[in-house]
Design an enzyme around this catalytic site. Structure first.
Site, mmCIF file in Angstrom:
data_model
loop_
_atom_site.group_PDB
_atom_site.id
_atom_site.type_symbol
_atom_site.label_atom_id
_atom_site.label_comp_id
_atom_site.label_asym_id
_atom_site.label_seq_id
_atom_site.Cartn_x
_atom_site.Cartn_y
_atom_site.Cartn_z
ATOM 1 N N THR A 155 0.822 -1.206 0.000
ATOM 2 C CA THR A 155 0.000 0.000 0.000
ATOM 3 C C THR A 155 0.861 1.263 0.000
ATOM 4 O O THR A 155 2.009 1.237 0.459
ATOM 5 C CB THR A 155 -0.889 -0.001 1.271
ATOM 6 O OG1 THR A 155 -1.415 1.292 1.485
ATOM 7 C CG2 THR A 155 -0.089 -0.372 2.519
ATOM 8 N N ASP A 156 0.275 2.368 -0.459
ATOM 9 C CA ASP A 156 0.990 3.651 -0.389
ATOM 10 C C ASP A 156 1.041 4.177 1.054
ATOM 11 O O ASP A 156 1.775 5.116 1.350
ATOM 12 C CB ASP A 156 0.347 4.695 -1.325
ATOM 13 C CG ASP A 156 -1.107 5.011 -1.000
ATOM 14 O OD1 ASP A 156 -1.687 4.390 -0.085
ATOM 15 O OD2 ASP A 156 -1.677 5.904 -1.669
ATOM 16 N N GLU A 157 0.257 3.552 1.950
ATOM 17 C CA GLU A 157 0.211 4.049 3.329
ATOM 18 C C GLU A 157 1.546 3.849 4.049
ATOM 19 O O GLU A 157 1.793 4.472 5.078
ATOM 20 C CB GLU A 157 -0.927 3.370 4.107
ATOM 21 C CG GLU A 157 -2.272 3.631 3.446
ATOM 22 C CD GLU A 157 -3.466 3.193 4.273
ATOM 23 O OE1 GLU A 157 -3.366 3.162 5.501
ATOM 24 O OE2 GLU A 157 -4.508 2.901 3.663
ATOM 25 N N LYS B 96 2.396 -3.476 7.184
ATOM 26 C CA LYS B 96 2.652 -3.590 5.734
ATOM 27 C C LYS B 96 4.088 -3.138 5.436
ATOM 28 O O LYS B 96 4.784 -3.754 4.622
ATOM 29 C CB LYS B 96 1.647 -2.770 4.926
ATOM 30 C CG LYS B 96 0.221 -3.271 4.949
ATOM 31 C CD LYS B 96 0.035 -4.675 4.391
ATOM 32 C CE LYS B 96 0.228 -4.757 2.894
ATOM 33 N NZ LYS B 96 -0.135 -6.117 2.374
ATOM 34 N N TYR C 83 -1.806 -0.863 10.911
ATOM 35 C CA TYR C 83 -1.914 -1.515 9.595
ATOM 36 C C TYR C 83 -0.722 -1.168 8.711
ATOM 37 O O TYR C 83 -0.029 -2.053 8.200
ATOM 38 C CB TYR C 83 -3.228 -1.084 8.904
ATOM 39 C CG TYR C 83 -3.246 -1.373 7.412
ATOM 40 C CD1 TYR C 83 -3.261 -2.693 6.940
ATOM 41 C CD2 TYR C 83 -3.227 -0.338 6.474
ATOM 42 C CE1 TYR C 83 -3.260 -2.963 5.571
ATOM 43 C CE2 TYR C 83 -3.225 -0.607 5.108
ATOM 44 C CZ TYR C 83 -3.240 -1.917 4.667
ATOM 45 O OH TYR C 83 -3.227 -2.180 3.313
HETATM 46 P P1 NAD Z 1 -9.409 -7.700 1.993
HETATM 47 O O1 NAD Z 1 -9.447 -7.451 3.449
HETATM 48 O O2 NAD Z 1 -10.625 -7.447 1.177
HETATM 49 O O3 NAD Z 1 -8.999 -9.216 1.708
HETATM 50 C C1 NAD Z 1 -7.990 -9.871 2.419
HETATM 51 C C2 NAD Z 1 -8.118 -11.363 2.145
HETATM 52 O O4 NAD Z 1 -7.044 -12.029 2.834
HETATM 53 C C3 NAD Z 1 -9.420 -11.980 2.637
HETATM 54 O O5 NAD Z 1 -9.950 -12.839 1.658
HETATM 55 C C4 NAD Z 1 -8.991 -12.758 3.878
HETATM 56 O O6 NAD Z 1 -9.819 -13.890 4.129
HETATM 57 C C5 NAD Z 1 -7.577 -13.157 3.513
HETATM 58 N N1 NAD Z 1 -6.750 -13.416 4.694
HETATM 59 C C6 NAD Z 1 -6.621 -12.635 5.791
HETATM 60 N N2 NAD Z 1 -5.793 -13.217 6.678
HETATM 61 C C7 NAD Z 1 -5.368 -14.367 6.094
HETATM 62 C C8 NAD Z 1 -4.488 -15.402 6.525
HETATM 63 N N3 NAD Z 1 -3.868 -15.370 7.717
HETATM 64 N N4 NAD Z 1 -4.264 -16.443 5.684
HETATM 65 C C9 NAD Z 1 -4.884 -16.502 4.473
HETATM 66 N N5 NAD Z 1 -5.745 -15.558 4.044
HETATM 67 C C10 NAD Z 1 -5.977 -14.510 4.850
HETATM 68 O O7 NAD Z 1 -8.165 -6.872 1.457
HETATM 69 P P2 NAD Z 1 -7.981 -6.088 0.080
HETATM 70 O O8 NAD Z 1 -8.527 -4.741 0.218
HETATM 71 O O9 NAD Z 1 -8.424 -6.970 -1.019
HETATM 72 O O10 NAD Z 1 -6.385 -5.949 0.053
HETATM 73 C C11 NAD Z 1 -5.590 -6.989 -0.497
HETATM 74 C C12 NAD Z 1 -4.137 -6.605 -0.365
HETATM 75 O O11 NAD Z 1 -3.889 -5.382 -1.041
HETATM 76 C C13 NAD Z 1 -3.671 -6.390 1.079
HETATM 77 O O12 NAD Z 1 -2.363 -6.909 1.202
HETATM 78 C C14 NAD Z 1 -3.672 -4.880 1.242
HETATM 79 O O13 NAD Z 1 -2.726 -4.479 2.186
HETATM 80 C C15 NAD Z 1 -3.303 -4.439 -0.159
HETATM 81 N N6 NAD Z 1 -3.803 -3.111 -0.556
HETATM 82 C C16 NAD Z 1 -5.129 -2.806 -0.399
HETATM 83 C C17 NAD Z 1 -5.577 -1.566 -0.822
HETATM 84 C C18 NAD Z 1 -7.035 -1.177 -0.723
HETATM 85 O O14 NAD Z 1 -7.382 -0.025 -0.994
HETATM 86 N N7 NAD Z 1 -7.931 -2.074 -0.375
HETATM 87 C C19 NAD Z 1 -4.686 -0.639 -1.373
HETATM 88 C C20 NAD Z 1 -3.347 -1.003 -1.516
HETATM 89 C C21 NAD Z 1 -2.918 -2.252 -1.112
#
Ligand code: NAD
Length: 349
Positions: free
Chosen positions: A133-135, A162, A158
């Site tokens: 993430t950009d965070e 990350k 969080y």
């Molecule tokens: P989300 O919370 O919708 O999904 C996370 C998934 O990971 C879920 O399906 C959950 O069941 C699974 N999970 C959690 N803990 C787990 C574990 N211990 N073992 C196996 N599976 C597990 O998240 P998202 O928004 O889809 O984000 C996905 C990734 O992208 C993350 O790494 C997040 O940091 C990154 N990200 C998200 C955003 C955003 O805006 N949502 C932006 C940049 C980066």
């Protein structure tokens, strides 16, 4: 390619699986623990594909992860599994350290062992894409953009977890030669997002005629990216990105939170005219502790080196998103009824 996608039942992970299977023709093995944020209904469009397999497991389970590498012999891993909600990380940071830090470490170790046992895979282009993430870069002032060389300065539990996992992933490349690529993306939005995040929460609260909470004075700025644009970026990074590199992913769509909420209200006024004006539901609430003021991404490297461009503007993407939530109560109603009703999270006593 046969690709392991961790967190494939989540918001971005499921978009990645749909894109990889339906548009790119990859074989995908989803590894997901199915926490509150994981939802097999988000994978329904690919569930009957012969290119799709699902394994319910925790990335912190060392033995199970090793066994998955041996069982499927992947060409790549795209690692998205994480605890992802900043507010939840404020109330309960432990699981964030476990999943985001220890879980990532576990996957990197499993990949390292797998590559040591199958040295030719390194030459054949095995990749470990670590999705972040950009965070991790902390907060910007009024001007400037995050680039790949911006210093890390995370504010929330969080983003700190990350950031830790990014450092571990990069170290596993430098020290052990695991072909890691890190991507740092801005805020995603779109269909299938768990309704705790700003955009789906606002849409669903508005549908239920509940207050639309805006943290602080609503002036915090985020750079919004439609989730399918992120999935396409990850497909390109996998195909053409260089190991050891970082790519920033962002939509050049900076918006103040209050303007995002107002724009959703405008969409709903058009789509559900009988209930307008939805803006009357906007309610300012206590700010999030440690709330970063502004994030904005310079995606020039991804655009220039890999030829990526965001296809959706915020205006087109937000309309699609609001319409999707209006049409897909079958997807969100069980979540809203059974898992999360829209209450405030992450407030300190
Ligand atoms: P989300 O919370 O919708 O999904 C996370 C998934 O990971 C879920 O399906 C959950 O069941 C699974 N999970 C959690 N803990 C787990 C574990 N211990 N073992 C196996 N599976 C597990 O998240 P998202 O928004 O889809 O984000 C996905 C990734 O992208 C993350 O790494 C997040 O940091 C990154 N990200 C998200 C955003 C955003 O805006 N949502 C932006 C940049 C980066």
């Amino acid at each position: 390619m046969r690709i392991i996608v961790t967190g494939g039942a989540g918001f971005i992970g499921s978009a990645v699986c749909r894109h990889f299977i339906l548009n790119l023709g990859h074989d995908v093995v989803v590894i997901d623990k199915l926490t509150y944020a994981g939802n097999l209904a988000s994978l329904a469009p690919v569930a009957s594909s012969t290119r799709y397999a699902f394994e319910k497991l925790d990335i912190c389970d060392t033995g199970a992860i090793r066994a998955i590498f041996s069982k499927y012999r992947p060409d790549a891993i795209v690692h998205l599994a994480a605890e992802s909600h900043v507010d939840r990380s404020i109330s309960g940071p432990d699981i964030f350290v476990q999943t985001n830090v220890v879980g990532t470490f576990n996957l990197l170790e499993a990949a390292r062992e797998y590559l040591e046992a199958n040295a030719r895979l390194r030459d054949e282009g095995f990749r470990f894409i670590h999705v972040s993430t950009d965070e991790v870069y902390g907060s910007l002032g009024k001007i400037g953009l995050f680039s790949e060389t911006s210093p890390y300065d995370p504010s929330s539990p969080y983003s700190a977890t990350k950031a830790a996992s990014d450092h571990i992933a990069k170290a596993w490349h430098r020290t052990y030669g695991v072909p890691v690529i890190v991507s740092n993306c801005s805020n995603n939005y779109g269909p299938y997002q768990f309704p705790e995040k700003l955009i789906p929460l606002t849409v669903l609260n508005a549908l239920h005629q509940k207050p639309l909470p805006v943290y602080g004075d609503g002036s915090n700025v985020r750079d919004w990216l439609f989730v399918d644009d992120h999935a396409r970026a990850l497909g390109l990074i996998l195909e053409r990105g260089s190991p050891g590199e970082t790519y920033n992913v962002g939509g050049r769509n900076e918006r103040r939170n209050i303007d995002v909420v107002r724009q959703i209200c405008v969409c709903l006024d058009e789509m559900r005219a009988g209930e307008k004006p939805h803006e009357r539901l906007i309610t300012y609430v206590t700010d999030r502790p440690g709330h970063d003021q502004r994030y904005a991404i310079d995606a020039a490297k991804l655009e220039t080196d890999l030829g990526w461009r965001a296809q959706e503007t915020f205006e087109t993407g937000i309309k699609k998103t609001v319409r999707w939530y209006l049409e897909r109560a079958d997807w969100w109603r069980p979540l809203r009824n059974n898992l999360y009703q829209g209450d405030r999270l992450g407030v300190l006593a």
